[in-house]
Design an enzyme around this catalytic site. Structure first.
Site, short mmCIF file in Angstrom:
data_model
loop_
_atom_site.label_atom_id
_atom_site.label_comp_id
_atom_site.label_asym_id
_atom_site.label_seq_id
_atom_site.Cartn_x
_atom_site.Cartn_y
_atom_site.Cartn_z
N PHE A 187 4.58 47.14 26.87
CA PHE A 187 5.57 48.19 26.58
C PHE A 187 6.97 47.77 27.06
O PHE A 187 7.87 47.53 26.25
CB PHE A 187 5.09 49.50 27.21
CG PHE A 187 6.16 50.51 27.43
CD1 PHE A 187 6.95 50.95 26.36
CD2 PHE A 187 6.40 51.05 28.69
CE1 PHE A 187 7.96 51.89 26.56
CE2 PHE A 187 7.39 51.99 28.90
CZ PHE A 187 8.17 52.40 27.84
N TYR A 194 8.45 34.23 49.80
CA TYR A 194 8.79 33.03 49.01
C TYR A 194 10.30 32.79 49.05
O TYR A 194 10.78 31.66 49.17
CB TYR A 194 8.29 33.20 47.57
CG TYR A 194 8.08 31.88 46.88
CD1 TYR A 194 6.84 31.24 46.88
CD2 TYR A 194 9.15 31.24 46.26
CE1 TYR A 194 6.67 30.02 46.28
CE2 TYR A 194 8.99 30.01 45.66
CZ TYR A 194 7.75 29.40 45.65
OH TYR A 194 7.58 28.19 45.05
N TYR A 241 -3.63 49.05 42.37
CA TYR A 241 -2.31 48.87 41.78
C TYR A 241 -1.23 48.93 42.87
O TYR A 241 -0.39 48.02 42.97
CB TYR A 241 -2.08 49.96 40.73
CG TYR A 241 -0.75 49.86 40.01
CD1 TYR A 241 -0.47 48.78 39.18
CD2 TYR A 241 0.21 50.85 40.14
CE1 TYR A 241 0.74 48.69 38.51
CE2 TYR A 241 1.43 50.77 39.48
CZ TYR A 241 1.69 49.70 38.66
OH TYR A 241 2.89 49.62 38.00
#
Ligand SMILES: NC(=O)c1ccc[n+]([C@@H]2O[C@H](COP(=O)([O-])OP(=O)(O)OC[C@H]3O[C@@H](n4cnc5c(N)ncnc54)[C@H](O)[C@@H]3O)[C@@H](O)[C@H]2O)c1
Length: 311
Positions: free
Chosen positions: A14, A159, A145
């Site tokens: 989407f 990172y 989630y």
């Protein structure tokens, strides 16, 4: 700033399809990487500057040639999808994000990582500012989630600190618009489908829980403003207009001219009671705020959703 070549992970979904479309409109060459688990090739235009490759982001990503922007969106996002593939969702939030960061690092590209308002869980602070650490049940069904996205944020910042990659995190609040799957279980497409079919609109619990709904064009504009910024974020992107779920149901009935009624069903486990972004940071940093009001967004979604359904 014009990007020359962008990689969009989850570009067939989407949000991703709208991001690809907008980048193409701005003259960027786009490579969409997607394994189509919840997305579809039909969401994307046929365009000479668009490449589409099947890739699972939980595996290292190899891309030939220069890349100056990575937009990392690949992840199951609707409860129907992530509850169906809980372990894969965690894997995608973790390894998928690592691989998007590694790709950006190798290419010297800016990378924008899509996080979510779900990192705030069922918030105890209202509206939610980026400084709020959240209130998430780490072992409930939705945690696959929420925690995947929290881990993705931790990975991005680790990172960035360790390798100096130019990464930014956006926390996206509920966004709606054309190309959402009518059966993906999210609020607006479910209500639109039910209203179109003359079925009762199912409201979980008493419907006084609130949501903030952002129209997709506004969201994409904010996300690409973040791409152009060197800021690490996280930055909230969402519409601060707060509406109850019951009110959304009423407005959908109005927008569709449907004869549907409203039916209350059991409340969902760990369903957040209130949701509203504080977008002060996005305003200051990106000069961004949403512009499309809910009624207008619903009308646009409906017009274009009908086209999608006849496919
Ligand atoms: N739409 C929203 O309201 C919203 C809100 C907050 C955050 N987000 C985030 O935005 C991103 C896109 O959401 P969406 O609403 O477009 O969902 P979507 O399900 O429509 O799109 C996700 C896309 O990612 C792809 N994908 C999933 N796992 C993959 C994997 N392992 N490898 C390759 N491709 C994979 C899917 O096939 C799909 O095309 C997600 O990261 C989501 O968490 C969306």
């Amino acid at each position: 700033m014009a990007f020359r070549r962008a990689v969009v992970t989850g570009g067939a979904g989407f949000l991703g399809s709208h991001v690809c479309e907008e980048l193409l409109r701005r003259g960027t060459r786009v490579l969409c990487l997607d394994d189509f688990r919840t997305g579809s090739r039909g969401n994307l235009p046929d365009h000479p500057a668009l490449g589409v490759a099947v890739a699972d982001v939980t595996r290292p990503l190899e891309v030939l040639g220069p890349v100056d922007l990575v937009v990392h969106l690949a992840c199951p996002a609707s409860p129907v999808d992530y509850l169906r593939m809980p372990v894969d969702t965690l894997r995608t939030g973790g390894f998928g994000t690592l691989h998007a960061l590694e790709l950006a690092h190798r290419k010297g590209a800016r990378v924008v990582v899509a996080s979510t308002s779900e990192v705030y869980g069922d918030p105890e602070e209202h509206p939610q500012r980026e400084t709020y650490w959240g209130h998430v049940n780490p072992i409930g069904p939705r945690s696959v989630y929420d925690e995947a996205k929290r881990f993705g944020e931790a990975m991005t910042f680790a990172y960035r600190r360790e390798h100096g990659v130019d990464a930014g995190v956006v926390r996206i609040f509920n966004t709606y618009g054309p190309r959402m799957r009518p059966d993906d279980g999210r609020l607006v497409p479910t209500f639109l489908r039910q209203a179109r079919q003359g079925e009762p609109l199912t409201v979980h619990g008493d419907g006084t829980q609130t949501r903030s709904l952002c129209y997709v064009d506004d969201l994409v504009r904010g996300l690409l403003a973040m791409a152009e910024s060197p800021h690490p974020g996280p930055v909230n992107l969402g519409n601060p207009e707060e509406v109850t779920v019951l009110e959304v149901a009423r407005r959908v009935i109005e927008a569709t001219g449907s004869t549907s009624t409203i039916r209350h069903v059991a409340a969902m486990v760990d369903d957040p009671r209130r949701r509203r972004p504080d977008i002060g940071l996005a305003r200051r940093l990106l000069g961004w705020r949403p512009e499309v009001p809910l009624d207008e967004g619903l009308r646009r979604s409906l017009d274009r959703q009908l086209v999608g359904w006849s496919r």
